[in-house]
Write an enzyme that holds these catalytic residues in place. Structure first.
Site, PDB file in Angstrom:
ATOM      1  N   LYS A 137       5.905   6.364  -1.496  1.00 24.19           N
ATOM      2  CA  LYS A 137       7.015   6.637  -0.629  1.00 24.19           C
ATOM      3  C   LYS A 137       8.082   5.301  -0.934  1.00 24.19           C
ATOM      4  CE  LYS A 137       4.545   3.373   2.720  1.00 24.19           C
ATOM      5  NZ  LYS A 137       3.778   3.621   3.798  1.00 24.19           N
ATOM      6  N   ARG A 164       1.717   4.533  16.064  1.00 26.00           N
ATOM      7  CA  ARG A 164       2.924   4.660  15.489  1.00 26.00           C
ATOM      8  C   ARG A 164       2.778   6.345  15.212  1.00 26.00           C
ATOM      9  NH1 ARG A 164       3.928   2.340   9.409  1.00 26.00           N
ATOM     10  NH2 ARG A 164       2.288   3.736   8.633  1.00 26.00           N
ATOM     11  N   TYR A 167      30.101 -20.626  -0.847  1.00 24.96           N
ATOM     12  CA  TYR A 167      30.737 -20.567   0.359  1.00 24.96           C
ATOM     13  C   TYR A 167      30.268 -21.626   1.361  1.00 24.96           C
ATOM     14  CZ  TYR A 167      32.601 -15.699  -0.388  1.00 24.96           C
ATOM     15  OH  TYR A 167      33.042 -14.665  -1.195  1.00 24.96           O
ATOM     16  N   MET A 192      27.450 -12.153  -2.220  1.00 26.93           N
ATOM     17  CA  MET A 192      27.281 -10.739  -2.550  1.00 26.93           C
ATOM     18  C   MET A 192      26.962 -10.508  -3.757  1.00 26.93           C
ATOM     19  SD  MET A 192      29.593  -7.567  -1.788  1.00 26.93           S
ATOM     20  CE  MET A 192      30.098  -7.847  -0.268  1.00 26.93           C
TER      21      MET A 192
HETATM   22  C1  LIG Z   1       2.633   2.842   3.357  1.00 21.56           C
HETATM   23  C2  LIG Z   1       1.283   3.617   3.760  1.00 21.56           C
HETATM   24  C3  LIG Z   1       0.065   3.557   3.207  1.00 21.56           C
HETATM   25  C4  LIG Z   1      -0.044   2.427   1.835  1.00 21.56           C
HETATM   26  O1  LIG Z   1      -0.023   1.139   2.493  1.00 21.56           O
HETATM   27  P1  LIG Z   1      -0.038  -0.254   1.621  1.00 21.56           P
HETATM   28  O2  LIG Z   1      -0.392  -1.462   2.425  1.00 21.56           O
HETATM   29  O3  LIG Z   1       1.375  -0.173   0.941  1.00 21.56           O
HETATM   30  O4  LIG Z   1      -1.360   0.049   0.564  1.00 21.56           O
HETATM   31  C5  LIG Z   1      -0.980   4.102   3.444  1.00 21.56           C
HETATM   32  N1  LIG Z   1      -0.989   4.917   4.477  1.00 21.56           N
HETATM   33  C6  LIG Z   1      -0.015   5.080   5.308  1.00 21.56           C
HETATM   34  C7  LIG Z   1      -0.186   5.930   6.468  1.00 21.56           C
HETATM   35  C8  LIG Z   1       1.167   4.267   5.023  1.00 21.56           C
HETATM   36  O5  LIG Z   1       2.126   4.307   5.996  1.00 21.56           O
END
Ligand SMILES: *Cc1c(COP(=O)(O)O)cnc(C)c1O
Length: 367
Positions: A53, A148, A262, A310
């Site tokens: 992701k 969640r 800065y 920046m």
């Molecule tokens: C992001 C995520 C993972 C991977 O988690 P890591 O801690 O990066 O290994 C697995 N399952 C779900 C539901 C996630 O949101």
């Protein structure tokens, strides 16, 4: 008037393909070595997926996805359907791509056309999926305490017969505290997951990177590592995947009492040599590391002086024997977690904020 300088761009070809923005090197061999090592931590019967992701945690989903598929990964997880589309384009048909966000309204065509597998999180999503795409593969996410995503025990009790009748390919949940092995939450969630799923003949998944490290009780049929693939904690033995070098634009010598950057937050207490580097908070190098973090010249630390701006960072290189062409901010001497500790965040955030301006290079092995 004499010419003070001449520009001859044609005559001498530029020897050094000199970078003007930071250079982010992504070591695909380290990535696949991490996947194999995490795969090796669970039993033969346990499948190891890959979580890619957020553009593979900022490292580029196409290259990362293809490297992992070549290493043997057959199942991938992304957060949203758009990410699934980008990954499908990179991988072609074959590997299974699942969506943690489930089946959102508006995603139906993408889910159907690109053969994505939504992990359904609620009664609403189940209804949407069964009505829009009957017979299309899906998984189910259960909430075991993180609050969640996923169905809660009561909800699941009512819905399970309907959902199971449609043949989910996976039932999963996610651990809230897996990076703390001694946290009581781990055992509580494990027990809740058993309670909600024991006796159901569908493959199960509970562990991300942290859960893999908790041991076999947490592995079930499929693991879902993300951060460990990319060299981040809690997988302490991970190989470094992201290496980031920032080029020096200018070097100047300053006198005692002069200031840098800065708001004059740093003042020279000795005659100092300051390098100004290309890279700043627009590239994900947070202002919070101003006057805190170090960069490296080989193995010699060089402190950031003054505010990160920046596009630029000032670094004290007074103690170096040579005038550096570039300094390393992520590398063998400073991991994403080391930098995260200075910045008051986690490796995940350092990686996913790596800037779009860097020149990216994908390497097989270290060069
Ligand atoms: C992001 C995520 C993972 C991977 O988690 P890591 O801690 O990066 O290994 C697995 N399952 C779900 C539901 C996630 O949101």
């Amino acid at each position: 008037m004499e010419r003070a300088f001449s520009l001859d761009l044609g005559a001498s070809p530029v020897k050094n393909p000199c970078m003007s923005t930071g250079r982010l090197t992504i070591d695909l061999d380290a990535l696949t070595a991490n996947w194999r090592a995490l795969d090796g931590m669970s039993g033969e019967a346990v499948q190891t997926a890959a979580v890619v992701k957020a553009d593979a945690y900022g490292l580029g989903v196409a290259k990362v996805g293809r490297a992992l598929a070549a290493a043997g990964a057959r199942r991938f997880f992304v957060a949203a359907a758009e990410e699934g589309a980008a990954l499908r384009e990179a991988l072609g048909p074959g590997p299974e791509i699942s969506l943690f966000s489930g089946h959102m309204s508006g995603d139906t065509d993408m889910i159907h056309d690109l053969h994505l597998v939504p992990i359904l999180n609620s009664m609403d999503q189940l209804t949407r999926h069964f009505e829009a795409l009957p017979g299309h593969p899906f998984g189910v996410q259960l909430d075991t305490g993180m609050n969640r995503l996923g169905m809660e025990p009561g909800e699941w009790g009512a819905i399970a017969p309907i959902a199971l009748a449609q043949g989910p390919t996976l039932i999963m949940s996610h651990l809230a505290c897996a990076d703390e092995p001694d946290h009581a939450m781990n055992a509580r969630q494990l027990a809740a997951f058993h309670e909600m799923t024991d006796g159901i003949d569908v493959p199960r998944s509970l562990a991300a990177t942290g859960g893999i490290l908790l041991g076999p009780d947490y592995h079930f049929d499929l693991t879902r590592p993300g951060i460990g693939l990319y060299g981040g904690a809690p997988y302490e033995d991970a190989a470094m995947v992201a290496h980031l070098d920032l080029p020096v634009i200018q070097i100047r010598d300053i006198a005692i009492g002069e200031t840098v950057g800065y708001s004059n937050t740093w003042e020279a207490e000795r005659p100092s040599r300051i390098a100004t580097l290309s890279g700043g908070y627009a590239d994900g190098l947070q202002r919070h590391i101003s006057n805190q973090a170090v960069l490296f010249h080989d193995d010699i630390p060089c402190p950031i002086v003054g505010r990160v701006s920046m596009d630029l960072i000032g670094v004290d290189v007074t103690h170096l024997r040579e005038r550096p062409k570039a300094l390393t901010i992520l590398g063998d001497h400073q991991s994403v977690d080391d930098l995260a500790n200075v910045a008051g965040t986690i490796g995940y955030e350092i990686l996913t904020q790596l800037g779009a301006r860097y020149t990216r290079r994908y390497a097989r092995g270290r060069q």
